[in-house]
Design a protein around this motif. Structure first.
Motif, PDB file in Angstrom:
ATOM      1  N   SER A  29    -108.463 -60.665-102.998  1.00  0.00           N
ATOM      2  CA  SER A  29    -109.279 -60.209-104.205  1.00  0.00           C
ATOM      3  C   SER A  29    -108.591 -59.094-104.913  1.00  0.00           C
ATOM      4  CB  SER A  29    -110.765 -59.703-103.557  1.00  0.00           C
ATOM      5  OG  SER A  29    -111.322 -59.435-104.704  1.00  0.00           O
ATOM      6  N   VAL A  30    -108.031 -58.168-104.273  1.00  0.00           N
ATOM      7  CA  VAL A  30    -107.384 -57.075-104.669  1.00  0.00           C
ATOM      8  C   VAL A  30    -106.120 -57.664-105.551  1.00  0.00           C
ATOM      9  CG1 VAL A  30    -105.896 -54.848-104.520  1.00  0.00           C
ATOM     10  CG2 VAL A  30    -108.166 -55.241-103.101  1.00  0.00           C
ATOM     11  N   ARG A  31    -105.433 -58.566-105.068  1.00  0.00           N
ATOM     12  CA  ARG A  31    -104.151 -59.164-105.704  1.00  0.00           C
ATOM     13  C   ARG A  31    -104.541 -59.987-106.903  1.00  0.00           C
ATOM     14  NH1 ARG A  31    -102.418 -59.772-100.288  1.00  0.00           N
ATOM     15  NH2 ARG A  31    -102.895 -62.020-100.478  1.00  0.00           N
ATOM     16  N   ILE A  32    -105.665 -60.649-106.727  1.00  0.00           N
ATOM     17  CA  ILE A  32    -106.300 -61.291-107.998  1.00  0.00           C
ATOM     18  C   ILE A  32    -106.689 -60.431-108.989  1.00  0.00           C
ATOM     19  CG2 ILE A  32    -108.071 -62.865-108.923  1.00  0.00           C
ATOM     20  CD1 ILE A  32    -107.904 -64.431-105.966  1.00  0.00           C
ATOM     21  N   ASN A  33    -107.210 -59.264-108.752  1.00  0.00           N
ATOM     22  CA  ASN A  33    -107.606 -58.373-109.804  1.00  0.00           C
ATOM     23  C   ASN A  33    -106.491 -57.743-110.488  1.00  0.00           C
ATOM     24  OD1 ASN A  33    -109.746 -56.876-111.258  1.00  0.00           O
ATOM     25  ND2 ASN A  33    -108.985 -55.283-110.151  1.00  0.00           N
ATOM     26  N   GLU A  34    -105.369 -57.453-109.590  1.00  0.00           N
ATOM     27  CA  GLU A  34    -104.145 -56.891-110.153  1.00  0.00           C
ATOM     28  C   GLU A  34    -103.567 -58.010-111.287  1.00  0.00           C
ATOM     29  OE1 GLU A  34    -102.114 -55.946-106.593  1.00  0.00           O
ATOM     30  OE2 GLU A  34    -103.186 -53.789-106.595  1.00  0.00           O
ATOM     31  N   LEU A  35    -103.478 -59.105-110.659  1.00  0.00           N
ATOM     32  CA  LEU A  35    -102.737 -59.972-111.480  1.00  0.00           C
ATOM     33  C   LEU A  35    -103.493 -60.514-112.748  1.00  0.00           C
ATOM     34  CD1 LEU A  35    -101.670 -62.682-109.075  1.00  0.00           C
ATOM     35  CD2 LEU A  35    -100.065 -61.297-110.334  1.00  0.00           C
ATOM     36  N   ASN A  36    -104.852 -60.143-112.585  1.00  0.00           N
ATOM     37  CA  ASN A  36    -105.677 -60.511-113.796  1.00  0.00           C
ATOM     38  C   ASN A  36    -105.566 -59.372-114.731  1.00  0.00           C
ATOM     39  OD1 ASN A  36    -107.873 -61.310-115.381  1.00  0.00           O
ATOM     40  ND2 ASN A  36    -109.154 -59.851-114.741  1.00  0.00           N
ATOM     41  N   GLU A  41    -103.055 -57.842-119.941  1.00  0.00           N
ATOM     42  CA  GLU A  41    -102.184 -57.132-120.886  1.00  0.00           C
ATOM     43  C   GLU A  41    -101.232 -57.929-121.621  1.00  0.00           C
ATOM     44  OE1 GLU A  41    -100.860 -53.984-118.237  1.00  0.00           O
ATOM     45  OE2 GLU A  41    -102.940 -53.309-118.043  1.00  0.00           O
ATOM     46  N   THR A  42    -100.837 -59.060-120.837  1.00  0.00           N
ATOM     47  CA  THR A  42     -99.940 -59.673-121.599  1.00  0.00           C
ATOM     48  C   THR A  42    -100.307 -60.442-122.679  1.00  0.00           C
ATOM     49  OG1 THR A  42     -98.492 -59.882-119.675  1.00  0.00           O
ATOM     50  CG2 THR A  42     -98.117 -61.649-121.297  1.00  0.00           C
ATOM     51  N   TYR A  43    -101.641 -61.137-122.489  1.00  0.00           N
ATOM     52  CA  TYR A  43    -102.129 -61.860-123.740  1.00  0.00           C
ATOM     53  C   TYR A  43    -102.557 -60.892-124.793  1.00  0.00           C
ATOM     54  CZ  TYR A  43    -103.321 -66.358-121.425  1.00  0.00           C
ATOM     55  OH  TYR A  43    -103.229 -67.469-120.619  1.00  0.00           O
ATOM     56  N   GLU A  44    -103.009 -59.626-124.496  1.00  0.00           N
ATOM     57  CA  GLU A  44    -103.279 -58.621-125.685  1.00  0.00           C
ATOM     58  C   GLU A  44    -101.737 -58.347-126.362  1.00  0.00           C
ATOM     59  OE1 GLU A  44    -105.031 -55.529-123.349  1.00  0.00           O
ATOM     60  OE2 GLU A  44    -106.952 -56.365-123.553  1.00  0.00           O
ATOM     61  N   GLY A  45    -100.802 -58.179-125.670  1.00  0.00           N
ATOM     62  CA  GLY A  45     -99.773 -58.007-126.237  1.00  0.00           C
ATOM     63  C   GLY A  45     -99.088 -59.109-127.459  1.00  0.00           C
ATOM     64  N   LEU A  46     -99.355 -60.346-126.744  1.00  0.00           N
ATOM     65  CA  LEU A  46     -99.099 -61.603-127.595  1.00  0.00           C
ATOM     66  C   LEU A  46    -100.039 -61.582-128.689  1.00  0.00           C
ATOM     67  CD1 LEU A  46     -98.879 -64.366-124.800  1.00  0.00           C
ATOM     68  CD2 LEU A  46     -97.064 -63.342-126.215  1.00  0.00           C
ATOM     69  N   GLU A  47    -101.338 -61.195-128.673  1.00  0.00           N
ATOM     70  CA  GLU A  47    -102.153 -61.316-129.755  1.00  0.00           C
ATOM     71  C   GLU A  47    -101.777 -60.195-130.571  1.00  0.00           C
ATOM     72  OE1 GLU A  47    -106.214 -61.347-127.998  1.00  0.00           O
ATOM     73  OE2 GLU A  47    -106.287 -63.302-128.108  1.00  0.00           O
ATOM     74  N   ALA A  48    -101.426 -58.997-130.370  1.00  0.00           N
ATOM     75  CA  ALA A  48    -101.171 -58.198-130.968  1.00  0.00           C
ATOM     76  C   ALA A  48     -99.807 -58.492-131.976  1.00  0.00           C
ATOM     77  CB  ALA A  48    -100.707 -56.775-130.241  1.00  0.00           C
TER      78      ALA A  48
END
Length: 195
Positions: A29-36, A41-48
């Protein structure tokens, strides 16, 4: 697959295996949250940069929320929450003046975690100790890598894989004193003979 093994262990009454799987689910669960967070953040960079990403961030967030809800249920079914209380009779700490860390480990309703072998982490150091009848313990913290400007030391109860308890964290106020190391060397004039 781990969740299914967890459920099977519970159905079979195998609490030891259920706890181990539950801790493994916590790590996942911790790893999934970190990956999420990383993917969002990557999606936000793409949208920016003007690239439309559609429903990706929402879908990822939904998966992360489902995993978190499932993990909260697993933890409440499997473990008892703890409270770690720490006291010290001094705040100054150095390599030559270790800090006695005295504490008490209880469940959140105040029941002592009595007469149990426990693991503690005090900043970078790990300690094994045994609690007393009221959940009390004492360890001596000798700093090795603690920064001189530290004002608190984190203290954590780290339960074992099959422990029925959840971990807990707190901090201790400190004042770090830097000490200058010294080295003494004694030379001995002795001879060695072979043969």
């Amino acid at each position: 697959a781990t969740y299914e093994r967890y459920q099977q262990a519970r159905e079979n009454g195998n609490t030891t295996a259920a706890r181990q799987y539950a801790r493994e689910l916590t790590n996942q669960s911790v790893r999934i949250n970190e990956l999420n967070q990383s993917v969002v953040e990557t999606y936000e960079g793409l949208e920016a940069s003007g690239i439309t990403v559609g429903q990706g961030p929402t879908a990822i967030s939904n998966v992360s929320n489902r995993v978190a809800a499932q993990q909260a249920q697993v933890q409440s079914q499997t473990f008892r929450a703890t409270r770690l209380q720490i006291t010290t009779n001094q705040t100054a700490v150095s390599f030559t003046n270790p800090l006695p860390v005295t504490g008490r480990l209880t469940t959140t309703n105040g029941t002592p975690v009595a007469n149990q072998s426990i693991q503690l982490q005090v900043f970078e150091r790990e300690y094994s100790t045994t609690t007393g009848p009221n959940g009390s313990f004492t360890v001596q913290y000798r700093p090795v890598a603690l920064p001189v400007n530290a004002t608190t030391i984190p203290v954590s109860y780290v339960p074992g894989a099959t422990s029925p308890y959840l971990g807990n964290d707190t901090t201790v106020p400190v004042r770090v004193r830097q000490v200058t190391p010294s080295l003494s060397l004694t030379v001995s004039n002795s001879s060695v003979q072979y043969g």
